[in-house]
Design a protein around this motif. Sequence first.
Motif, mmCIF file in Angstrom:
data_model
loop_
_atom_site.group_PDB
_atom_site.id
_atom_site.type_symbol
_atom_site.label_atom_id
_atom_site.label_comp_id
_atom_site.label_asym_id
_atom_site.label_seq_id
_atom_site.Cartn_x
_atom_site.Cartn_y
_atom_site.Cartn_z
ATOM 1 N N LEU A 262 107.472 47.772 -67.160
ATOM 2 C CA LEU A 262 106.843 47.776 -68.476
ATOM 3 C C LEU A 262 106.801 49.162 -69.094
ATOM 4 N N SER A 263 106.684 50.187 -68.245
ATOM 5 C CA SER A 263 106.576 51.544 -68.769
ATOM 6 C C SER A 263 107.908 52.102 -69.216
ATOM 7 N N GLY A 264 108.995 51.460 -68.805
ATOM 8 C CA GLY A 264 110.320 51.976 -69.128
ATOM 9 C C GLY A 264 110.696 53.176 -68.281
ATOM 10 N N GLY A 265 109.903 53.517 -67.296
ATOM 11 C CA GLY A 265 110.204 54.665 -66.437
ATOM 12 C C GLY A 265 109.782 54.391 -65.017
ATOM 13 N N VAL A 266 109.536 55.439 -64.287
ATOM 14 C CA VAL A 266 109.215 55.279 -62.873
ATOM 15 C C VAL A 266 107.719 55.366 -62.617
ATOM 16 N N GLY A 267 106.893 55.403 -63.670
ATOM 17 C CA GLY A 267 105.462 55.429 -63.466
ATOM 18 C C GLY A 267 104.963 56.806 -63.086
ATOM 19 N N GLU A 268 104.395 56.923 -61.897
ATOM 20 C CA GLU A 268 103.775 58.172 -61.479
ATOM 21 C C GLU A 268 104.817 59.192 -61.038
ATOM 22 N N VAL A 269 104.575 60.446 -61.382
ATOM 23 C CA VAL A 269 105.446 61.533 -60.975
ATOM 24 C C VAL A 269 104.586 62.673 -60.436
ATOM 25 N N ALA A 270 105.251 63.585 -59.770
ATOM 26 C CA ALA A 270 104.611 64.812 -59.310
ATOM 27 C C ALA A 270 105.397 65.988 -59.867
ATOM 28 N N VAL A 271 104.693 66.951 -60.430
ATOM 29 C CA VAL A 271 105.307 68.162 -60.965
ATOM 30 C C VAL A 271 104.837 69.335 -60.117
ATOM 31 N N GLY A 272 105.774 70.069 -59.532
ATOM 32 C CA GLY A 272 105.423 71.209 -58.698
ATOM 33 C C GLY A 272 105.768 72.524 -59.372
ATOM 34 N N CYS A 273 104.847 73.481 -59.324
ATOM 35 C CA CYS A 273 105.074 74.823 -59.854
ATOM 36 C C CYS A 273 104.822 75.826 -58.738
ATOM 37 N N THR A 274 105.835 76.586 -58.414
ATOM 38 C CA THR A 274 105.768 77.532 -57.307
ATOM 39 C C THR A 274 105.395 78.904 -57.821
ATOM 40 N N GLY A 275 104.262 79.403 -57.383
ATOM 41 C CA GLY A 275 103.802 80.728 -57.754
ATOM 42 C C GLY A 275 103.886 81.678 -56.569
ATOM 43 N N PRO A 276 103.386 82.907 -56.742
ATOM 44 C CA PRO A 276 103.468 83.890 -55.653
ATOM 45 C C PRO A 276 102.550 83.531 -54.492
ATOM 46 N N VAL A 277 103.083 83.665 -53.276
ATOM 47 C CA VAL A 277 102.333 83.425 -52.048
ATOM 48 C C VAL A 277 102.526 84.632 -51.138
ATOM 49 N N GLU A 278 101.442 85.184 -50.620
ATOM 50 C CA GLU A 278 101.503 86.372 -49.783
ATOM 51 C C GLU A 278 100.769 86.132 -48.466
ATOM 52 N N GLY A 279 101.186 86.843 -47.438
ATOM 53 C CA GLY A 279 100.495 86.820 -46.166
ATOM 54 C C GLY A 279 99.647 88.061 -45.986
ATOM 55 N N LYS A 280 98.813 88.039 -44.962
ATOM 56 C CA LYS A 280 97.993 89.190 -44.557
ATOM 57 C C LYS A 280 96.982 89.604 -45.625
ATOM 58 N N LEU A 281 96.592 88.686 -46.495
ATOM 59 C CA LEU A 281 95.572 89.000 -47.489
ATOM 60 C C LEU A 281 94.309 88.175 -47.274
ATOM 61 N N CYS A 282 94.351 87.247 -46.331
ATOM 62 C CA CYS A 282 93.212 86.397 -46.058
ATOM 63 C C CYS A 282 92.519 86.863 -44.774
ATOM 64 N N PRO A 283 91.253 86.501 -44.585
ATOM 65 C CA PRO A 283 90.548 86.918 -43.371
ATOM 66 C C PRO A 283 91.227 86.445 -42.091
ATOM 67 N N ASP A 284 91.846 85.273 -42.132
ATOM 68 C CA ASP A 284 92.554 84.719 -40.972
ATOM 69 C C ASP A 284 94.036 85.014 -41.125
ATOM 70 N N ASP A 285 94.634 85.670 -40.126
ATOM 71 C CA ASP A 285 96.055 86.019 -40.209
ATOM 72 C C ASP A 285 96.952 84.788 -40.266
ATOM 73 N N ALA A 286 96.452 83.607 -39.862
ATOM 74 C CA ALA A 286 97.253 82.379 -39.903
ATOM 75 C C ALA A 286 97.239 81.739 -41.290
#
Length: 375
Positions: free
Chosen positions: A200-224
Amino acid sequence: MLMRSVRQRKLAGLWLLGFGGAAASGCDGAGAYDCAEAVTCEIWNDDGTSNGYCWGQCVHAPPESFGAPKLVWTGPEVLAPASCAELVRVVPGTGERIPFGGATRTLFARAMPEATHGCPACACTAPSCALPRTVTARSVEACGDGSAGTQTSFLLQAGWDGSCVSPGTVAPEQLGSLSIGPAILEPCTPIVADEPPQPLSGGVGEVAVGCTGPVEGKLCPDDAELCMLEQQPAHLPDGWRHCIVGEGDLGCQKPEGGADPQKIFSDRLGVFYEDLVTAPACSPCTCKAPEASRCEALVVAWEDGACSDILVGVDVTERGICLIPEPISSLGSVSATWLSNEPGTCTPTGGNPSNDRVVGVAKTVCCLPKPLEAP
């Protein structure tokens, strides 16, 4: 008074993701916070929590089967963000909105519901018997295309009902043999009897849109843990969440040991598809050859052009026939009647879905749990 003054300086210089608000900065309060810069105090979010040196959201590192953390929006296809521009940083004091720099957008589509993956219902036109369409005279007493002598061929009109026709005249010296083509079993033709229902919608209904931003390590209290820079949950537009995406139908993380469950990607949104082809792969409609069919006709060759002076009458089946007429005979006309007109029926086949009804790369989306509501 001293503690209040320090807290105010901590909140003075930070850029935030979203539509506004203030969260944290370096301790000296001078300009924007540099996540690569080592600082000696914690960074406070506006909800009173601390992510250590992470100016954003600390998350547990994802399994190897998943990619780097990203922001993901899910919802109806018609409402999906066309870009990552909805994600912005707001400069405190000036209110300047800066696009979420470096983000790349990826669209994942949920497969259409099973009911919309139908294949067409196949059917067949009815078979039919047709009278012979060729009569060939040769000047020698032999049949076959390789025979010597001259050849005179007559093509009888398609749909001939057997009434007297005079396609031409063959003199006795040109009539050493006579070939009559076979009675023809006209095959069935596959057709589509019923088209599958369309979504009925003429499409696939639900979708997911992903946006990749900057991710860094060693900035959180836990090294993992990893720091998703400038991606505080309190400042995300509606519909956006912190997630990971892995190829295939996968399970999500489970909190173990003393890990903070609010930093674990444990909420499985399900399987979406990248490069989804929504049309199902269906086998083509075909028709089996009719069973118990019989097409047999009595074909009469006449010496004159009015079907009154008989030359020969023969039973012709689906194999045709060749005969040697009496010497000094001529050919002037032809007629026919059915002895057996039983074409049978055809069984339709095809219109079945193949195993790969959804064509695309399966992606599993796992997200951080939704924030707990305050009591």
